[in-house]
Design a protein around this motif. Structure first.
Motif, PDB file in Angstrom:
ATOM      1  N   MET A   1       0.851  -1.175   0.000  1.00  0.00           N
ATOM      2  CA  MET A   1       0.000   0.000   0.000  1.00  0.00           C
ATOM      3  C   MET A   1       0.896   1.238   0.000  1.00  0.00           C
ATOM      4  N   LYS A   2       0.508   2.221  -0.757  1.00  0.00           N
ATOM      5  CA  LYS A   2       1.252   3.468  -0.848  1.00  0.00           C
ATOM      6  C   LYS A   2       1.237   4.208   0.496  1.00  0.00           C
ATOM      7  N   THR A   3       2.322   4.896   0.808  1.00  0.00           N
ATOM      8  CA  THR A   3       2.432   5.588   2.096  1.00  0.00           C
ATOM      9  C   THR A   3       1.307   6.589   2.304  1.00  0.00           C
ATOM     10  N   THR A   4       0.926   7.324   1.270  1.00  0.00           N
ATOM     11  CA  THR A   4      -0.155   8.297   1.451  1.00  0.00           C
ATOM     12  C   THR A   4      -1.469   7.604   1.797  1.00  0.00           C
ATOM     13  N   ALA A   5      -1.692   6.421   1.245  1.00  0.00           N
ATOM     14  CA  ALA A   5      -2.908   5.665   1.553  1.00  0.00           C
ATOM     15  C   ALA A   5      -2.871   5.147   2.990  1.00  0.00           C
ATOM     16  N   VAL A   6      -1.700   4.700   3.430  1.00  0.00           N
ATOM     17  CA  VAL A   6      -1.541   4.221   4.810  1.00  0.00           C
ATOM     18  C   VAL A   6      -1.801   5.366   5.787  1.00  0.00           C
ATOM     19  N   ILE A   7      -1.210   6.510   5.522  1.00  0.00           N
ATOM     20  CA  ILE A   7      -1.410   7.679   6.394  1.00  0.00           C
ATOM     21  C   ILE A   7      -2.889   8.050   6.437  1.00  0.00           C
ATOM     22  N   GLY A   8      -3.527   8.075   5.286  1.00  0.00           N
ATOM     23  CA  GLY A   8      -4.944   8.416   5.224  1.00  0.00           C
ATOM     24  C   GLY A   8      -5.798   7.463   6.033  1.00  0.00           C
ATOM     25  N   LYS A   9      -5.526   6.182   5.896  1.00  0.00           N
ATOM     26  CA  LYS A   9      -6.275   5.167   6.642  1.00  0.00           C
ATOM     27  C   LYS A   9      -6.072   5.348   8.141  1.00  0.00           C
ATOM     28  N   ASN A  10      -4.826   5.548   8.554  1.00  0.00           N
ATOM     29  CA  ASN A  10      -4.524   5.716   9.976  1.00  0.00           C
ATOM     30  C   ASN A  10      -5.117   7.010  10.525  1.00  0.00           C
ATOM     31  N   LEU A  11      -5.054   8.067   9.742  1.00  0.00           N
ATOM     32  CA  LEU A  11      -5.612   9.348  10.163  1.00  0.00           C
ATOM     33  C   LEU A  11      -7.119   9.225  10.381  1.00  0.00           C
ATOM     34  N   ALA A  12      -7.817   8.626   9.430  1.00  0.00           N
ATOM     35  CA  ALA A  12      -9.267   8.458   9.561  1.00  0.00           C
ATOM     36  C   ALA A  12      -9.601   7.595  10.772  1.00  0.00           C
ATOM     37  N   PHE A  13      -8.841   6.507  10.966  1.00  0.00           N
ATOM     38  CA  PHE A  13      -9.078   5.623  12.104  1.00  0.00           C
ATOM     39  C   PHE A  13      -8.928   6.372  13.428  1.00  0.00           C
ATOM     40  N   LEU A  14      -7.832   7.082  13.572  1.00  0.00           N
ATOM     41  CA  LEU A  14      -7.570   7.800  14.824  1.00  0.00           C
ATOM     42  C   LEU A  14      -8.562   8.936  15.047  1.00  0.00           C
ATOM     43  N   ARG A  15      -8.900   9.629  13.987  1.00  0.00           N
ATOM     44  CA  ARG A  15      -9.857  10.727  14.110  1.00  0.00           C
ATOM     45  C   ARG A  15     -11.203  10.196  14.600  1.00  0.00           C
ATOM     46  N   GLU A  16     -11.666   9.114  13.990  1.00  0.00           N
ATOM     47  CA  GLU A  16     -12.945   8.536  14.386  1.00  0.00           C
ATOM     48  C   GLU A  16     -12.872   7.939  15.789  1.00  0.00           C
ATOM     49  N   LYS A  17     -11.755   7.296  16.106  1.00  0.00           N
ATOM     50  CA  LYS A  17     -11.575   6.709  17.440  1.00  0.00           C
ATOM     51  C   LYS A  17     -11.658   7.779  18.526  1.00  0.00           C
ATOM     52  N   ARG A  18     -11.153   8.973  18.234  1.00  0.00           N
ATOM     53  CA  ARG A  18     -11.166  10.073  19.195  1.00  0.00           C
ATOM     54  C   ARG A  18     -12.469  10.888  19.146  1.00  0.00           C
ATOM     55  N   GLY A  19     -13.341  10.526  18.190  1.00  0.00           N
ATOM     56  CA  GLY A  19     -14.619  11.219  18.091  1.00  0.00           C
ATOM     57  C   GLY A  19     -14.513  12.622  17.531  1.00  0.00           C
ATOM     58  N   LEU A  20     -13.520  12.849  16.685  1.00  0.00           N
ATOM     59  CA  LEU A  20     -13.315  14.167  16.094  1.00  0.00           C
ATOM     60  C   LEU A  20     -13.867  14.205  14.674  1.00  0.00           C
ATOM     61  N   SER A  21     -14.345  15.361  14.286  1.00  0.00           N
ATOM     62  CA  SER A  21     -14.795  15.551  12.909  1.00  0.00           C
ATOM     63  C   SER A  21     -13.617  16.018  12.056  1.00  0.00           C
ATOM     64  N   GLN A  22     -13.773  15.929  10.748  1.00  0.00           N
ATOM     65  CA  GLN A  22     -12.746  16.457   9.853  1.00  0.00           C
ATOM     66  C   GLN A  22     -12.602  17.957  10.072  1.00  0.00           C
ATOM     67  N   GLU A  23     -13.688  18.629  10.359  1.00  0.00           N
ATOM     68  CA  GLU A  23     -13.659  20.069  10.607  1.00  0.00           C
ATOM     69  C   GLU A  23     -12.800  20.392  11.830  1.00  0.00           C
ATOM     70  N   GLU A  24     -12.941  19.613  12.888  1.00  0.00           N
ATOM     71  CA  GLU A  24     -12.152  19.849  14.105  1.00  0.00           C
ATOM     72  C   GLU A  24     -10.663  19.635  13.852  1.00  0.00           C
ATOM     73  N   VAL A  25     -10.338  18.591  13.103  1.00  0.00           N
ATOM     74  CA  VAL A  25      -8.935  18.332  12.774  1.00  0.00           C
ATOM     75  C   VAL A  25      -8.405  19.440  11.877  1.00  0.00           C
ATOM     76  N   ALA A  26      -9.217  19.886  10.939  1.00  0.00           N
ATOM     77  CA  ALA A  26      -8.809  20.972  10.043  1.00  0.00           C
ATOM     78  C   ALA A  26      -8.511  22.243  10.836  1.00  0.00           C
ATOM     79  N   LEU A  27      -9.372  22.583  11.780  1.00  0.00           N
ATOM     80  CA  LEU A  27      -9.133  23.765  12.620  1.00  0.00           C
ATOM     81  C   LEU A  27      -7.824  23.622  13.392  1.00  0.00           C
ATOM     82  N   TYR A  28      -7.552  22.446  13.910  1.00  0.00           N
ATOM     83  CA  TYR A  28      -6.319  22.190  14.648  1.00  0.00           C
ATOM     84  C   TYR A  28      -5.090  22.396  13.753  1.00  0.00           C
ATOM     85  N   LEU A  29      -5.201  21.942  12.500  1.00  0.00           N
ATOM     86  CA  LEU A  29      -4.073  22.064  11.567  1.00  0.00           C
ATOM     87  C   LEU A  29      -3.991  23.442  10.917  1.00  0.00           C
TER      88      LEU A  29
END
Length: 74
Positions: A1-29
């Protein structure tokens, strides 16, 4: 699997596990919400500074975000 795909999968997993929305992560970044979606779907490469901030946010190592089988039991 390509590194960008691995990062994306892990990011989505962790974000959902922590109960964060994409909007909340975007604001943080300091980016717009679609950018987080692009990261999660591997449509864009994620800059190292964002990887480091996300590792801090999720209390993991940068290597955990970039590895296909990360240690994500935090």
């Amino acid at each position: 699997m390509k590194t960008t795909a691995v990062i994306g999968k892990n990011l989505a997993f962790l974000r959902e596990k922590r109960g964060l929305s994409q909007e909340e992560v975007a604001l943080y970044l300091g980016v717009k919400r679609p950018v987080v979606s692009y990261y999660e779907t591997a449509e864009r490469e994620i800059p190292l500074q964002h990887l480091e901030k996300l590792a801090d946010l999720f209390c993991v190592e940068v290597a955990d975000l970039t590895t296909d089988q990360p240690t994500l039991e935090q």
